[in-house]
Design a protein around this motif. Structure first.
Motif, PDB file in Angstrom:
ATOM      1  N   VAL A 263      81.886  52.807  34.519  1.00  0.00           N
ATOM      2  CA  VAL A 263      83.247  52.628  34.814  1.00  0.00           C
ATOM      3  C   VAL A 263      84.205  52.543  33.769  1.00  0.00           C
ATOM      4  CG1 VAL A 263      84.950  51.613  36.342  1.00  0.00           C
ATOM      5  CG2 VAL A 263      82.721  52.102  37.269  1.00  0.00           C
ATOM      6  N   VAL A 264      83.849  51.520  33.058  1.00  0.00           N
ATOM      7  CA  VAL A 264      84.228  50.783  31.888  1.00  0.00           C
ATOM      8  C   VAL A 264      84.605  52.204  30.719  1.00  0.00           C
ATOM      9  CG1 VAL A 264      84.276  49.705  29.766  1.00  0.00           C
ATOM     10  CG2 VAL A 264      83.742  48.599  31.862  1.00  0.00           C
ATOM     11  N   LEU A 265      83.407  52.661  30.412  1.00  0.00           N
ATOM     12  CA  LEU A 265      83.373  53.855  29.602  1.00  0.00           C
ATOM     13  C   LEU A 265      84.006  55.129  30.091  1.00  0.00           C
ATOM     14  CD1 LEU A 265      79.483  54.018  28.799  1.00  0.00           C
ATOM     15  CD2 LEU A 265      81.264  53.201  27.066  1.00  0.00           C
ATOM     16  N   ALA A 266      84.276  55.380  31.378  1.00  0.00           N
ATOM     17  CA  ALA A 266      84.905  56.546  31.797  1.00  0.00           C
ATOM     18  C   ALA A 266      86.576  56.238  31.827  1.00  0.00           C
ATOM     19  CB  ALA A 266      84.565  56.809  33.169  1.00  0.00           C
ATOM     20  N   HIS A 267      86.829  54.867  32.058  1.00  0.00           N
ATOM     21  CA  HIS A 267      88.201  54.500  31.982  1.00  0.00           C
ATOM     22  C   HIS A 267      88.767  54.498  30.530  1.00  0.00           C
ATOM     23  CE1 HIS A 267      91.597  51.798  32.036  1.00  0.00           C
ATOM     24  NE2 HIS A 267      91.673  51.884  33.453  1.00  0.00           N
ATOM     25  N   ARG A 275      92.499  57.433  34.894  1.00  0.00           N
ATOM     26  CA  ARG A 275      92.436  55.894  34.883  1.00  0.00           C
ATOM     27  C   ARG A 275      93.106  55.381  36.145  1.00  0.00           C
ATOM     28  NH1 ARG A 275      94.046  53.542  28.902  1.00  0.00           N
ATOM     29  NH2 ARG A 275      92.220  54.605  27.724  1.00  0.00           N
ATOM     30  N   ARG A 276      94.253  55.744  36.612  1.00  0.00           N
ATOM     31  CA  ARG A 276      94.809  55.432  37.774  1.00  0.00           C
ATOM     32  C   ARG A 276      93.758  55.674  38.829  1.00  0.00           C
ATOM     33  NH1 ARG A 276      99.507  57.263  35.562  1.00  0.00           N
ATOM     34  NH2 ARG A 276      99.401  59.295  36.748  1.00  0.00           N
ATOM     35  N   ALA A 277      93.287  56.788  39.210  1.00  0.00           N
ATOM     36  CA  ALA A 277      92.209  57.171  40.028  1.00  0.00           C
ATOM     37  C   ALA A 277      90.915  55.969  40.025  1.00  0.00           C
ATOM     38  CB  ALA A 277      91.637  58.819  39.760  1.00  0.00           C
ATOM     39  N   ILE A 278      90.692  55.975  38.847  1.00  0.00           N
ATOM     40  CA  ILE A 278      89.351  54.509  38.743  1.00  0.00           C
ATOM     41  C   ILE A 278      89.748  53.390  39.265  1.00  0.00           C
ATOM     42  CG2 ILE A 278      87.970  53.789  37.161  1.00  0.00           C
ATOM     43  CD1 ILE A 278      87.989  56.025  35.257  1.00  0.00           C
ATOM     44  N   GLU A 286      89.634  51.064  51.598  1.00  0.00           N
ATOM     45  CA  GLU A 286      89.442  51.070  53.145  1.00  0.00           C
ATOM     46  C   GLU A 286      88.425  51.820  53.532  1.00  0.00           C
ATOM     47  OE1 GLU A 286      92.635  52.561  55.187  1.00  0.00           O
ATOM     48  OE2 GLU A 286      94.156  50.734  54.452  1.00  0.00           O
ATOM     49  N   GLU A 287      87.622  52.689  52.563  1.00  0.00           N
ATOM     50  CA  GLU A 287      86.436  53.229  52.824  1.00  0.00           C
ATOM     51  C   GLU A 287      85.715  53.417  51.625  1.00  0.00           C
ATOM     52  OE1 GLU A 287      87.032  57.142  54.469  1.00  0.00           O
ATOM     53  OE2 GLU A 287      88.316  56.797  56.139  1.00  0.00           O
ATOM     54  N   PRO A 288      84.679  52.257  51.300  1.00  0.00           N
ATOM     55  CA  PRO A 288      84.180  52.036  50.426  1.00  0.00           C
ATOM     56  C   PRO A 288      83.048  53.245  49.841  1.00  0.00           C
ATOM     57  CG  PRO A 288      84.055  50.061  51.557  1.00  0.00           C
ATOM     58  CD  PRO A 288      84.741  51.243  52.344  1.00  0.00           C
ATOM     59  N   ALA A 289      82.614  53.946  50.870  1.00  0.00           N
ATOM     60  CA  ALA A 289      81.684  55.067  50.852  1.00  0.00           C
ATOM     61  C   ALA A 289      82.405  56.192  50.232  1.00  0.00           C
ATOM     62  CB  ALA A 289      80.983  55.537  52.008  1.00  0.00           C
ATOM     63  N   GLY A 290      83.626  56.405  50.559  1.00  0.00           N
ATOM     64  CA  GLY A 290      84.491  57.471  50.071  1.00  0.00           C
ATOM     65  C   GLY A 290      84.859  57.201  48.645  1.00  0.00           C
ATOM     66  N   ALA A 291      85.384  55.964  48.459  1.00  0.00           N
ATOM     67  CA  ALA A 291      85.665  55.562  47.045  1.00  0.00           C
ATOM     68  C   ALA A 291      84.468  55.726  46.101  1.00  0.00           C
ATOM     69  CB  ALA A 291      86.135  53.972  46.933  1.00  0.00           C
ATOM     70  N   LEU A 292      83.397  55.397  46.430  1.00  0.00           N
ATOM     71  CA  LEU A 292      82.176  55.515  45.983  1.00  0.00           C
ATOM     72  C   LEU A 292      81.965  57.127  45.559  1.00  0.00           C
ATOM     73  CD1 LEU A 292      79.511  54.515  44.617  1.00  0.00           C
ATOM     74  CD2 LEU A 292      78.306  54.469  46.792  1.00  0.00           C
ATOM     75  N   ALA A 293      82.071  57.881  46.212  1.00  0.00           N
ATOM     76  CA  ALA A 293      81.898  59.352  45.891  1.00  0.00           C
ATOM     77  C   ALA A 293      83.098  60.056  45.181  1.00  0.00           C
ATOM     78  CB  ALA A 293      81.960  60.300  47.421  1.00  0.00           C
ATOM     79  N   THR A 296      82.190  58.594  41.677  1.00  0.00           N
ATOM     80  CA  THR A 296      80.737  59.092  41.265  1.00  0.00           C
ATOM     81  C   THR A 296      81.170  60.329  40.520  1.00  0.00           C
ATOM     82  OG1 THR A 296      79.404  58.186  42.909  1.00  0.00           O
ATOM     83  CG2 THR A 296      78.527  60.043  41.723  1.00  0.00           C
ATOM     84  N   ALA A 297      82.176  61.032  41.105  1.00  0.00           N
ATOM     85  CA  ALA A 297      82.497  62.506  40.810  1.00  0.00           C
ATOM     86  C   ALA A 297      83.158  62.290  39.331  1.00  0.00           C
ATOM     87  CB  ALA A 297      83.426  63.055  41.481  1.00  0.00           C
ATOM     88  N   ILE A 298      83.831  61.387  39.407  1.00  0.00           N
ATOM     89  CA  ILE A 298      84.868  61.108  38.018  1.00  0.00           C
ATOM     90  C   ILE A 298      83.703  60.705  36.814  1.00  0.00           C
ATOM     91  CG2 ILE A 298      86.298  59.535  36.883  1.00  0.00           C
ATOM     92  CD1 ILE A 298      87.843  59.139  39.455  1.00  0.00           C
ATOM     93  N   LEU A 299      82.706  59.700  37.165  1.00  0.00           N
ATOM     94  CA  LEU A 299      81.795  59.432  36.006  1.00  0.00           C
ATOM     95  C   LEU A 299      80.769  60.355  35.757  1.00  0.00           C
ATOM     96  CD1 LEU A 299      80.735  56.060  37.585  1.00  0.00           C
ATOM     97  CD2 LEU A 299      82.697  56.618  36.050  1.00  0.00           C
ATOM     98  N   ARG A 300      80.431  61.565  36.571  1.00  0.00           N
ATOM     99  CA  ARG A 300      79.684  62.654  36.246  1.00  0.00           C
ATOM    100  C   ARG A 300      80.300  63.537  35.405  1.00  0.00           C
ATOM    101  NH1 ARG A 300      75.961  63.775  41.950  1.00  0.00           N
ATOM    102  NH2 ARG A 300      74.647  61.891  41.705  1.00  0.00           N
ATOM    103  N   ALA A 301      81.565  63.801  35.618  1.00  0.00           N
ATOM    104  CA  ALA A 301      82.298  64.676  34.988  1.00  0.00           C
ATOM    105  C   ALA A 301      82.796  64.011  33.559  1.00  0.00           C
ATOM    106  CB  ALA A 301      83.626  64.949  35.804  1.00  0.00           C
ATOM    107  N   SER A 302      82.928  62.823  33.281  1.00  0.00           N
ATOM    108  CA  SER A 302      83.268  62.286  32.258  1.00  0.00           C
ATOM    109  C   SER A 302      82.163  61.995  31.039  1.00  0.00           C
ATOM    110  CB  SER A 302      83.904  60.813  32.378  1.00  0.00           C
ATOM    111  OG  SER A 302      82.839  59.957  32.752  1.00  0.00           O
TER     112      SER A 302
END
Length: 349
Positions: A263-267, A275-278, A286-293, A296-302
């Motif tokens: 997360v630090v590296l992607a940010h 950055r704001r999305a991270i 409110e939905e940790p599972a949704g936030a995780l998904a 994850t998409a951001i990290l994989r793309a970065s």
């Protein structure tokens, strides 16, 4: 723990049949498990039940294994250090109980966390009991022939590691609370928090085995690098592995707003909207599972996942390189093998 002083006058009595089975490492592992079973037998209530629930069935027993291999790597007798190996598991699990309370995690090793099953108050005291049991267990090494001055020196090493662990926990909370996206503070936190117990295991094993200053320095360097590599891999699990195989809640870092290495590296490398999305993913979703998904998409793309694995690999190599200061032998080979075993994480495509 079993009354070693009263019932065992020779180290072989601590692990019957050990000498014929040590090469595989299973004999000592079985001896550690047996001691845990005897110290915390089934059927007891109260704190004993909480401790048994947290200790058994056992996890990887990585820290006890590191301690015994370190003893052997400096030419010592691992049987005489076996009570310290059991102590290492007490310390590790005691810290996990407290960690789960702080993080409000409800699952540990695939079953309810101690505080979730028995209540927070009982879990706190059980964690404390295990930490005190660590020191009581360590003293039994003297009964098996380890010189008393080595035991005292080992106590000092464990105490220093414990203080580092506390400082690392506090630093982690500050980094999360202040949303610090910086590699250096993250690595400092990992060296204090995660590497501390790896360092204690290896240093104590070396001390009890009679290692000289150069050997102890090599073991400490090895443990520090291994600890960093291990934690980076652990941080990657929610983003790379099947949550059913990890034994703990995959949304813990999300819920606690924890900026782990990927997360630090992607940010660091992202544009302002990303950055704001991270940051939004880590801000009480409110939905940790949704936030995780989403994260994850951001990290994989970065490319942050691959970069994190590369950093872990560099520390893993440095850990193995540190062992070159030790004499060749089975103990050193086991320590090198632990690097591979501890980091055996298969990323999801």
């Amino acid at each position: 723990m079993t009354d070693i002083a009263a019932s065992r006058t020779a180290p072989e009595a601590f692990a019957p049949g050990f000498k014929s089975g040590f090469k595989s490492g299973f004999a000592l592992r079985d001896a550690v498990v047996r001691e845990l079973e005897e110290r915390w037998p089934a059927g007891r209530a109260g704190l004993d039940e909480v401790c048994r629930h947290s200790l058994l069935p056992v996890g990887k027993l990585l820290r006890p294994s590191l301690l015994l291999a370190s003893t052997r790597a400096v030419g010592g007798d691992p049987l005489r250090a076996l009570p310290a190996a059991v102590a290492a598991e007490f310390g590790h699990v005691g810290s996990l109980i407290h960690d789960d309370i702080i993080d409000e995690d409800t699952v540990r090793r695939g079953r309810p966390a101690a505080h979730h099953r028995y209540g927070t108050g009982e879990a706190i005291v059980a964690g404390d009991l295990l930490l005190f049991s660590l020191f009581e267990s360590l003293t039994h090494c003297r009964d098996l022939g380890v010189p008393a001055d080595r035991v005292v020196t080992a106590v000092g090493a464990i105490a220093r590691a414990g203080m580092d662990l506390c400082r690392g926990q506090s630093l982690e909370a500050r980094l999360a609370g202040q949303r610090v996206f910086d590699v250096d503070p993250y690595l400092e936190m990992v060296r204090l928090k995660t590497a501390a117990l790896f360092r204690a295991a290896c240093e104590v094993g070396g001390i009890l085995g009679g290692g000289d200053p150069a050997e102890l320095a090599a073991l400490v360097a090895y443990a520090n690098h291994l600890g960093v590599a291990f934690q980076v891999h652990d941080d990657l699990l929610p983003y790379t592995s099947d949550p059913d195989c990890t034994g703990k809640a995959p949304t813990s870092d999300i819920r606690n707003g924890r900026p782990v290495l990927p997360v630090v590296l992607a940010h660091r490398d992202a544009d302002a909207p990303t950055r704001r999305a991270i940051e939004d993913c880590l801000t009480e979703p409110e939905e940790p599972a949704g936030a995780l998904a989403a994260l994850t998409a951001i990290l994989r793309a970065s490319g942050a996942i691959e970069e994190s694995f590369a950093l872990a690999d560099r520390h893993a190599k440095a850990a193995v390189d540190a062992l070159e200061a030790l004499s060749p032998g089975e103990g050193r080979d086991q320590l090198a093998d632990f690097v591979t075993r501890a980091l055996a994480v298969a990323p999801t495509p």
